[in-house]
Design an enzyme around this catalytic site. Structure first.
Site, PDB file in Angstrom:
ATOM      1  N   THR A  43       0.769  -1.036  -0.096  1.00  8.43           N
ATOM      2  CA  THR A  43       0.343  -0.136  -0.318  1.00  8.43           C
ATOM      3  C   THR A  43       0.952   1.224   0.213  1.00  8.43           C
ATOM      4  OG1 THR A  43      -1.733  -0.962   1.456  1.00  8.43           O
ATOM      5  CG2 THR A  43      -1.806   1.382   1.582  1.00  8.43           C
ATOM      6  N   CYS A  44       1.727   1.586   0.884  1.00  7.84           N
ATOM      7  CA  CYS A  44       2.709   2.264   1.113  1.00  7.84           C
ATOM      8  C   CYS A  44       3.493   1.924  -0.406  1.00  7.84           C
ATOM      9  CB  CYS A  44       3.910   2.170   1.819  1.00  7.84           C
ATOM     10  SG  CYS A  44       2.795   2.229   3.707  1.00  7.84           S
ATOM     11  N   THR A  45       3.783   1.552  -0.928  1.00  8.42           N
ATOM     12  CA  THR A  45       4.702   1.632  -2.684  1.00  8.42           C
ATOM     13  C   THR A  45       3.013   2.360  -3.329  1.00  8.42           C
ATOM     14  OG1 THR A  45       6.137  -0.027  -2.067  1.00  8.42           O
ATOM     15  CG2 THR A  45       5.435   0.477  -4.556  1.00  8.42           C
TER      16      THR A  45
END
Length: 153
Positions: A43-45
Site C-alpha cells: 500500500t505504501c508503494t
C-alpha cells in the site's frame, strides 16, 4: 490535533541523499505532507508511486509533495530507486514529527498492539498553515482528492 486551520509544526528532517529538508524554507510554496507506515510495502508503494506520478500536476499549482516515514535514509533511497519515485522522502526515525502531527498511534494486528504511523496527509499552504488533513487514508482516489483540495486553495 486542533481543527484546521492551524500552524504547521516545524519540520526539519534528513531526506534521501542525506541533506536536511526544512519545510519553512519551501515557502511560499504549498506542501502536501504524507505520512506512511513503511517503505516497500504494497500500500505504501502504491501511495508513493501515485503521488510521484502526479508531481507535475502539483508543481503547476505551486505545491511540493513530501513523504515521511520512520524508515532510515538508506531504506528510502532503495525505495526511490526501485520505484522510480520523483518525490523526496524524509526520515523521522524518532517519530518526533509523527507525534507533532499526531499520526504516531497505537495499532493492532493479529491481537498484538504496537506503535506505528497512521497513514495521513496534510495540506500546508504557503504561509505554513495546515488547511486540510486526511486521516486513516485509503489509497483509492486519494491523490485526486488532495489535488482537488490544492486547486481550491
Amino acid at each position: 490535533m486542533m481543527n484546521v486551520p492551524y500552524s504547521s509544526p516545524d519540520v526539519s528532517l534528513p531526506r534521501d541523499g542525506g541533506e536536511m529538508l526544512n519545510l519553512n524554507k519551501l515557502r511560499p510554496k504549498n506542501v502536501v505532507l504524507f505520512f506512511y507506515p513503511r517503505d516497500a510495502t504494497a500500500t505504501c508503494t502504491k501511495q508513493a508511486i501515485a503521488f510521484s506520478q502526479a508531481k507535475e500536476d502539483f508543481e503547476k499549482l505551486n505545491t511540493v509533495i513530501i513523504g515521511i516515514s520512520k524508515d532510515n535514509i538508506k531504506s528510502h533511497e532503495k525505495f526511490i530507486l526501485k520505484n522510480d519515485l520523483k518525490i523526496p522522502l524524509l526520515s523521522d526515525d524518532r517519530a518526533e514529527i509523527c507525534e507533532a502531527f499526531d499520526v504516531w498511534k497505537e495499532k493492532s494486528m493479529y491481537g498484538k498492539t504496537y506503535m506505528g504511523i497512521e497513514r495521513s496527509t496534510f495540506l500546508i499552504d504557503g504561509n505554513g498553515t495546515v488547511v486540510k488533513e486526511w486521516r486513516k487514508v485509503r489509497i483509492d482516489n486519494h491523490v485526486t482528492d488532495v489535488l482537488n483540495a490544492v486547486k481550491n486553495l
